[in-house]
Design a protein around this motif. Structure first.
Motif, PDB file in Angstrom:
ATOM      1  N   GLU A   1      40.056  40.067  72.798  1.00 36.88           N
ATOM      2  CA  GLU A   1      39.441  40.810  73.894  1.00 36.88           C
ATOM      3  C   GLU A   1      38.807  42.115  73.416  1.00 36.88           C
ATOM      4  O   GLU A   1      37.646  42.412  73.745  1.00 36.88           O
ATOM      5  CB  GLU A   1      40.490  41.109  74.974  1.00 36.88           C
ATOM      6  CG  GLU A   1      41.036  39.875  75.698  1.00 36.88           C
ATOM      7  CD  GLU A   1      42.041  39.090  74.863  1.00 36.88           C
ATOM      8  OE1 GLU A   1      42.257  37.900  75.169  1.00 36.88           O
ATOM      9  OE2 GLU A   1      42.618  39.673  73.900  1.00 36.88           O
ATOM     10  N   ASN A   2      39.568  42.911  72.628  1.00 38.35           N
ATOM     11  CA  ASN A   2      38.982  44.197  72.233  1.00 38.35           C
ATOM     12  C   ASN A   2      37.889  44.022  71.187  1.00 38.35           C
ATOM     13  O   ASN A   2      36.946  44.820  71.127  1.00 38.35           O
ATOM     14  CB  ASN A   2      40.056  45.207  71.784  1.00 38.35           C
ATOM     15  CG  ASN A   2      40.830  44.791  70.544  1.00 38.35           C
ATOM     16  OD1 ASN A   2      40.404  43.957  69.759  1.00 38.35           O
ATOM     17  ND2 ASN A   2      41.991  45.414  70.361  1.00 38.35           N
TER      18      ASN A   2
ATOM     19  N   ALA B   1      35.740  41.437  71.147  1.00 42.62           N
ATOM     20  CA  ALA B   1      34.563  41.020  71.921  1.00 42.62           C
ATOM     21  C   ALA B   1      33.938  42.206  72.635  1.00 42.62           C
ATOM     22  O   ALA B   1      32.701  42.349  72.672  1.00 42.62           O
ATOM     23  CB  ALA B   1      34.953  39.934  72.919  1.00 42.62           C
ATOM     24  N   GLU B   2      34.779  43.081  73.180  1.00 36.06           N
ATOM     25  CA  GLU B   2      34.270  44.268  73.870  1.00 36.06           C
ATOM     26  C   GLU B   2      33.517  45.175  72.902  1.00 36.06           C
ATOM     27  O   GLU B   2      32.442  45.704  73.229  1.00 36.06           O
ATOM     28  CB  GLU B   2      35.432  45.023  74.514  1.00 36.06           C
ATOM     29  CG  GLU B   2      35.001  46.282  75.264  1.00 36.06           C
ATOM     30  CD  GLU B   2      36.185  47.032  75.849  1.00 36.06           C
ATOM     31  OE1 GLU B   2      35.964  48.106  76.429  1.00 36.06           O
ATOM     32  OE2 GLU B   2      37.336  46.555  75.727  1.00 36.06           O
ATOM     33  N   HIS B   3      34.069  45.348  71.687  1.00 36.26           N
ATOM     34  CA  HIS B   3      33.412  46.223  70.718  1.00 36.26           C
ATOM     35  C   HIS B   3      32.104  45.614  70.223  1.00 36.26           C
ATOM     36  O   HIS B   3      31.092  46.311  70.112  1.00 36.26           O
ATOM     37  CB  HIS B   3      34.339  46.503  69.535  1.00 36.26           C
ATOM     38  CG  HIS B   3      33.785  47.525  68.594  1.00 36.26           C
ATOM     39  ND1 HIS B   3      33.859  48.873  68.834  1.00 36.26           N
ATOM     40  CD2 HIS B   3      33.105  47.385  67.416  1.00 36.26           C
ATOM     41  CE1 HIS B   3      33.266  49.535  67.853  1.00 36.26           C
ATOM     42  NE2 HIS B   3      32.802  48.663  66.981  1.00 36.26           N
ATOM     43  N   LEU B   4      32.106  44.330  69.938  1.00 35.22           N
ATOM     44  CA  LEU B   4      30.882  43.679  69.466  1.00 35.22           C
ATOM     45  C   LEU B   4      29.775  43.773  70.506  1.00 35.22           C
ATOM     46  O   LEU B   4      28.586  43.869  70.168  1.00 35.22           O
ATOM     47  CB  LEU B   4      31.149  42.213  69.118  1.00 35.22           C
ATOM     48  CG  LEU B   4      31.957  41.959  67.840  1.00 35.22           C
ATOM     49  CD1 LEU B   4      32.245  40.471  67.690  1.00 35.22           C
ATOM     50  CD2 LEU B   4      31.221  42.482  66.614  1.00 35.22           C
ATOM     51  N   ASP B   5      30.158  43.776  71.768  1.00 36.70           N
ATOM     52  CA  ASP B   5      29.162  43.889  72.826  1.00 36.70           C
ATOM     53  C   ASP B   5      28.496  45.260  72.822  1.00 36.70           C
ATOM     54  O   ASP B   5      27.372  45.402  73.314  1.00 36.70           O
ATOM     55  CB  ASP B   5      29.827  43.631  74.180  1.00 36.70           C
ATOM     56  CG  ASP B   5      28.812  43.425  75.289  1.00 36.70           C
ATOM     57  OD1 ASP B   5      27.906  42.593  75.125  1.00 36.70           O
ATOM     58  OD2 ASP B   5      28.917  44.122  76.323  1.00 36.70           O
ATOM     59  N   ARG B   6      29.164  46.259  72.236  1.00 33.78           N
ATOM     60  CA  ARG B   6      28.593  47.600  72.145  1.00 33.78           C
ATOM     61  C   ARG B   6      27.645  47.729  70.952  1.00 33.78           C
ATOM     62  O   ARG B   6      26.872  48.686  70.881  1.00 33.78           O
ATOM     63  CB  ARG B   6      29.706  48.648  72.030  1.00 33.78           C
ATOM     64  CG  ARG B   6      30.669  48.653  73.211  1.00 33.78           C
ATOM     65  CD  ARG B   6      31.774  49.669  73.025  1.00 33.78           C
ATOM     66  NE  ARG B   6      31.281  51.051  73.181  1.00 33.78           N
ATOM     67  CZ  ARG B   6      32.067  52.116  73.142  1.00 33.78           C
ATOM     68  NH1 ARG B   6      33.372  51.983  72.956  1.00 33.78           N
ATOM     69  NH2 ARG B   6      31.560  53.323  73.301  1.00 33.78           N
ATOM     70  N   GLN B   7      27.756  46.821  69.998  1.00 32.23           N
ATOM     71  CA  GLN B   7      26.905  46.886  68.820  1.00 32.23           C
ATOM     72  C   GLN B   7      25.533  46.291  69.112  1.00 32.23           C
ATOM     73  O   GLN B   7      25.413  45.293  69.830  1.00 32.23           O
ATOM     74  CB  GLN B   7      27.542  46.119  67.641  1.00 32.23           C
ATOM     75  CG  GLN B   7      28.826  46.717  67.123  1.00 32.23           C
ATOM     76  CD  GLN B   7      29.408  45.966  65.945  1.00 32.23           C
ATOM     77  OE1 GLN B   7      30.522  46.255  65.525  1.00 32.23           O
ATOM     78  NE2 GLN B   7      28.688  44.995  65.396  1.00 32.23           N
ATOM     79  N   CYS B   8      24.504  46.884  68.506  1.00 35.47           N
ATOM     80  CA  CYS B   8      23.170  46.263  68.570  1.00 35.47           C
ATOM     81  C   CYS B   8      23.154  44.978  67.758  1.00 35.47           C
ATOM     82  O   CYS B   8      22.558  43.970  68.175  1.00 35.47           O
ATOM     83  CB  CYS B   8      22.116  47.225  68.031  1.00 35.47           C
ATOM     84  SG  CYS B   8      21.936  48.748  68.978  1.00 35.47           S
TER      85      CYS B   8
END
Length: 268
Positions: free
Chosen positions: A218-219, A221-228
């Motif tokens: 979960e965390n 996936a959340e962090h990767l979503d913040r990456q360009c």
């Protein structure tokens, strides 16, 4: 053995640029036997540099592995970087063994999670000792050696954690903000000696330690979503930027903070 995540023979390492001035350069790395540090050690060895590194845990097998793979054995010294006398002695030993010092890489750190209301004074002092104090005194020990060499480069590892207000590790984030600020100030102080001081702020790099202790589906996936760039960062991703900051390719770059995070921190 080295960090299980460290991909020996990685095509990513083979694609890293070659910096001719790093051949035979004397490099000292803290925490150079595991995680990002192991990748840094190998990256400098591949440039033909003479590498000395410290590691609290036993890194003899990693040094053996590097010697067999590259024919260029890094000089490993056991050291807890909070033991400042031992840290200075190791920096001096590496310089004596390799004919001086050209590059210091302050990489070792501990991002143990903690909450403000649970922190006591002992934990605070321990966290600052690892994540900021050791960096300062490693720089202090290195500067006279870099002066003797006619100049050189210091690369201080910071983190984007303080830039994004990461929760759950306030002393770590404060220390990393301090590292960046310290690098700015030391760049001004030691510029007349031709010593360049830069910070490097990685994003969330997937070392084995991070996977074992902190990563959840979960965390992540959340962090990767913040990456360009929505791929996981791995230790090899940090090597190219470190070599650039250590080399004469960045000869007029000092007092800066280079971010390698896949595009989480995007300046306005």
């Amino acid at each position: 053995m080295s960090d299980p995540l460290f991909n020996n023979g990685s095509p990513m390492m083979d694609l890293i640029a070659n910096y001719s001035d790093l051949k035979d350069a004397s490099v000292f790395i803290t925490g150079g036997g595991s995680g990002i540090g192991a990748s840094l050690t190998e990256g400098f060895l591949m440039q033909g540099a003479k590498v000395a590194f410290v590691q609290r845990s036993d890194a003899s097998a990693f040094a053996d592995e590097m010697a067999e793979k590259h024919g260029n054995r890094p000089h490993y010294m056991q050291c807890d970087i909070t033991d400042l006398d031992r840290l200075k002695a190791c920096i001096d030993e590496g310089a004596e063994r390799h004919g001086g010092l050209n590059v210091l890489v302050n990489n070792a750190a501990n991002d143990k999670r903690h909450n403000t209301l649970e922190v006591d004074e002992d934990f605070f002092d321990w966290a600052v000792a690892i994540n900021l104090k050791a960096y300062f005194f490693a720089c202090k020990a290195a500067v006279p050696l870099l002066r003797q060499a006619g100049g050189g480069a210091i690369v201080n590892f910071s983190s984007i954690s303080y830039m994004i207000g990461a929760a759950g590790m306030p002393i770590y984030t404060s220390s990393n903000a301090g590292i960046t600020s310290m690098s700015h100030t030391m760049a001004r102080e030691f510029g007349p000696d031709n010593i360049r001081v830069n910070a490097l702020a990685p994003g969330w790099v997937m070392t084995q330690k991070q996977r074992d202790l902190w990563v959840t589906p979960e965390n992540l996936a959340e962090h990767l979503d913040r990456q360009c760039l929505q791929e996981e960062l791995v230790p090899e991703d940090i090597v190219g930027g470190t070599l650039f900051l250590a080399s004469n390719a960045s000869r007029m770059m000092t007092g800066q903070c280079m971010v390698i995070d896949g595009g989480v921190v995007v300046p306005a």
